[in-house]
Design an enzyme around this catalytic site. Structure first.
Site, PDB file in Angstrom:
ATOM      1  N   GLU A 151       2.885  -1.303   4.655  1.00 18.64           N
ATOM      2  CA  GLU A 151       3.222  -2.638   5.698  1.00 18.64           C
ATOM      3  C   GLU A 151       1.397  -3.364   5.741  1.00 18.64           C
ATOM      4  O   GLU A 151       1.142  -4.416   5.926  1.00 18.64           O
ATOM      5  CB  GLU A 151       2.265  -1.737   7.286  1.00 18.64           C
ATOM      6  CG  GLU A 151       1.493  -1.276   7.079  1.00 18.64           C
ATOM      7  CD  GLU A 151       0.803   0.237   6.114  1.00 18.64           C
ATOM      8  OE1 GLU A 151      -0.295   0.680   6.388  1.00 18.64           O
ATOM      9  OE2 GLU A 151       0.792   0.461   5.652  1.00 18.64           O
ATOM     10  N   CYS A 195       1.795   2.696   2.582  1.00 21.97           N
ATOM     11  CA  CYS A 195       2.766   3.069   3.989  1.00 21.97           C
ATOM     12  C   CYS A 195       3.597   2.177   3.648  1.00 21.97           C
ATOM     13  O   CYS A 195       4.331   1.382   4.552  1.00 21.97           O
ATOM     14  CB  CYS A 195       2.720   2.856   4.812  1.00 21.97           C
ATOM     15  SG  CYS A 195       1.592   4.971   4.777  1.00 21.97           S
ATOM     16  N   ASN A 246       0.894  -1.476   0.250  1.00 20.74           N
ATOM     17  CA  ASN A 246      -0.099   0.594  -0.162  1.00 20.74           C
ATOM     18  C   ASN A 246       1.201   1.034  -0.095  1.00 20.74           C
ATOM     19  O   ASN A 246       1.721   0.931  -0.215  1.00 20.74           O
ATOM     20  CB  ASN A 246      -1.053  -0.130   1.238  1.00 20.74           C
ATOM     21  CG  ASN A 246      -0.063   0.207   2.707  1.00 20.74           C
ATOM     22  OD1 ASN A 246       1.012  -0.617   2.292  1.00 20.74           O
ATOM     23  ND2 ASN A 246      -1.241   0.681   3.569  1.00 20.74           N
TER      24      ASN A 246
END
Length: 711
Positions: A373, A371, A369
């Site tokens: 994670e 970020c 995604n």
């Protein structure tokens, strides 16, 4: 009003002398907020909900629930005395509901917490349980949930992952539209572009040749910039590309500050989706082949040995566009990281082989995604979704350590709430709703790890810190899996449970060389009977904003400075390490001279005369810690994180050699993803010659013990 703000700002400015001034400023701001709400007729929680409902901000279901239980809910409201100024100011500026006309707030901070809790609750007891965790900063949901819980359109999810568009005009524009709708409602976007044909590829319908992925990404870049997330924050997206794609080199130039602007993007983040085969060839100093995905469509949906076999077969058949030394491309990746912080290194095979969702052929993770994670299966018909929240480890401390029983209790509540958001949320696209209800993944993370280490006096790179970090990760995983089994027993397993590894008796830690306790074996037996309500449970997100609200350090990160100025949409805020202040004050060393010296040293205490050695070791910044320690901490907790972790790495003055060694070490350590490379000065890597890059890569990979980053 201006006089009151002047008093608040004066108190906040005193944080450098005494961190308690932050709470004093927060109390003054709290009084201002209460008066502003009272001007709108808001005194109680029920008043707040009624006023917000009249203003068209609150859904009927929540308004009816609060009206039916007004007295009980009003009694739950506590005070705002726990807030630091920066946290309360963040809540005031960004989260509190405001009257559309007057722009005055319609809720106080505690009303906000209880409104979020009630929006996610089935009963008053549920609301009370979640409210107490939030008001005590023990657990906070992610920003979209805080923004939208109980709202007319409750888009509660943080992350959306879209598979690469089909390689045709309709498929690409359909994907643009989906991204715009998702971004409008405050979702962070990850999208793969690996299926789209490369530059020069034959277009049979016109007998022309494709322009490659760059023009399409330029269009996406403009779209992301145009779609503002509900007026609250800018749209944000990350594009993932597999390392074998023939446009990979142009992709790596998208964020460059030099060159033709028509081939640059300024809003998109970039990430490399890297197969093990590439890293092995870098290590062995072999050639790497680049392909047009139109000619090798099978590569996108394969990983592990199946990918290796297909890739080598395509090479042998002469289907490649061109070939180059693997180290040359790897060096270009490192240069992009050093220059821009972008071009994140994420590892395709590690992400897929341990995932609960990839038990069956065809179920493949194609990207992470925004970020890095979240790791979930995507298809053209399924947009992966994740609902996030984070436990604040700092609020589970006791004088002797971390209260593990209380930690597990918090996790149990958090998992139930996160599962409930799947049913309560508004979905901007049918593809997102279909995937989320099928797989029911959640992402429970943590924040405040640095607070725990400071409080317990554990240097970030100490063996004791590593052992504690791993123990906490395992405790959270055990509680999360057990709660999901409870939910499955009560409400049924998620619809795709039969397609998972768990249904075959394989849990995430089984993919790693770690001991399985008797508790894990009991849990495995229970899951065999009940199934799991959620296909995925744990992911460590960045938590930048919610950590600010809670007044703790972000997620799993070390501090970046002992004193620094934080710039946000709300203004500039001075931040100081209160643990350091406490220790220095106790020794009579928190003086004006010390404060000035730390400021001059950019927040470092390492070269300040007269400070005790033990404090210098404990209060090192991210720039002063060996990055090997951060990677080792992440690798040790990875068995208990069934998605991934937003792992930033820090290097004040990055070089190709240091970066080459560092990311090779991250890959060898089994990490699934990494996030930003944080650096301080602008580097001169743009002027580095290709030969110099190749030499630096070679030196670092063949002599990793010389790499400062990993010592």
């Amino acid at each position: 009003m201006s006089d009151r703000w002047a008093l608040i700002e004066a108190a906040a400015a005193g944080v450098i002398t005494d961190p308690e001034n932050s709470k004093r400023a927060a109390r003054l701001l709290g009084e201002l907020i209460a008066d502003e709400a009272e001007a709108e007729g808001v005194r109680t929680f029920a008043d707040s909900i009624a006023a917000s409902h009249r203003a068209g901000l609150i859904q009927d279901r929540l308004a009816d629930f609060v009206a039916a239980h007004a007295d009980k809910l009003n009694e739950l409201i506590g005070g705002d005395d726990r807030f630091e100024y920066f946290g309360l100011r963040t809540v005031y500026d960004r989260y509190l509901l405001r009257h559309p006309g007057t722009r005055r707030v319609l809720e106080r901070p505690q009303h906000f917490f209880l409104r979020v809790a009630c929006g996610l609750a089935e009963t008053v007891a549920d609301a009370d349980e979640l409210y107490r965790l939030m008001a005590g900063f023990a657990y906070l949901p992610s920003s979209p949930t805080l923004f939208n819980s109980g709202a007319r359109r409750p888009q509660l999810s943080s992350c959306f992952l879209l598979d690469s568009p089909r390689d045709d005009l309709d498929g690409i524009y359909e994907r643009y539209a989906q991204i715009a709708r998702l971004s409008k409602y405050a979702g962070g976007i990850g999208v793969s572009w690996s299926r789209v044909r490369s530059r020069g590829s034959l277009i049979r319908g016109t007998n022309g040749h494709a322009n490659g992925i760059v023009p399409w990404l330029r269009t996406l870049d403009a779209s992301v910039a145009a779609v503002n997330q509900g007026g609250r924050r800018k749209g944000a997206a990350c594009v993932y590309l597999e390392t074998w794609h023939a446009d990979i080199e142009e992709f790596l130039e998208l964020r460059d500050n030099t060159g033709e602007d028509a081939r640059r993007t300024h809003n998109l983040n970039l990430a490399n989706w890297v197969p093990d085969e590439f890293m092995r060839r870098v290590e062995a100093d072999q050639d790497w082949s680049l392909f047009d995905p139109k000619e090798v469509p099978e590569l996108t949906d394969l990983y592990g040995s199946a990918f290796d076999t297909a890739y080598r077969a395509a090479e042998a058949a002469g289907r490649r566009v061109r070939q180059l030394p693997a180290r040359t491309l790897y060096g270009r990746m490192m240069r992009t990281l050093a220059q821009t912080g972008n071009g994140w290194m994420t590892f395709k095979d590690a992400a897929n082989r341990a995932s609960n969702q990839t038990a069956l052929p065809g179920n493949v993770i194609h990207l992470s995604n925004l970020c890095t994670e979240i790791l979930e299966v995507t298809t053209d018909r399924e947009t992966a979704v994740c609902n996030l929240g984070s436990v604040n480890l700092a609020e589970h401390l006791t004088p002797d350590g971390v209260d593990l029983d209380r930690l597990r209790a918090t996790v149990r509540t958090a998992v139930r709430v996160l599962d409930r958001t799947i049913d309560l949320g508004f979905y901007p696209t049918p593809e997102a709703e279909a995937a989320n209800r099928k797989w029911r993944p959640i992402g429970l993370g943590v924040m405040g790890l640095a607070d725990v280490f400071f409080a317990l006096r554990l240097p970030f790179d100490s063996p004791e810190a590593a052992a504690l970090s791993t123990r906490l990760a395992e405790e959270i995983a055990l509680a999360a899996y057990a709660t999901s089994a409870d939910l499955a027993e009560e409400r049924g397993a998620h619809p795709a449970y039969a397609d998972t590894r768990a249904a075959r008796g394989v849990l995430h830690p089984d993919h790693f060389d770690v001991p399985r306790s008797a508790e894990w074996e009991r849990l495995r037996a229970r899951i065999a009977e009940t199934g799991l309500r959620n296909s995925l449970l744990v992911a460590i997100a960045p938590t930048a904003t919610i950590a600010s609200i809670a007044g703790c350090y972000e997620c799993i990160e070390p501090q970046v400075s002992n004193i620094f100025k934080r710039e946000t949409l709300s203004g500039e805020f001075l931040q100081v390490n209160r643990y350091l202040v406490r220790d220095l004050a106790a020794r009579g060393l928190w003086t004006q001279a010390t404060r000035d010296a730390i400021k001059r040293a950019d927040g470092s205490v390492q070269d300040i005369p007269g400070l005790p050695a033990d404090l210098k070791v404990l209060y090192r910044t991210a720039w002063e810690l060996p990055q090997k320690a951060l990677i080792d901490l992440a690798a040790a907790r990875q068995p208990y994180i069934d998605q991934s972790q937003s792992l930033n790495l820090f290097m004040a003055a990055p070089t190709i050699g240091k970066l080459s060694s560092m990311y090779a070490y991250a890959w060898k350590s089994g990490l699934k993803t990494t996030y930003y490379l944080r650096s301080r000065p602008a580097t001169r890597i743009a002027q580095t010659t290709v030969a110099a890059v190749e030499t630096a890569v070679a030196c670092s990979l063949e002599n990793p013990e010389t790499c400062e980053a990993c010592q």
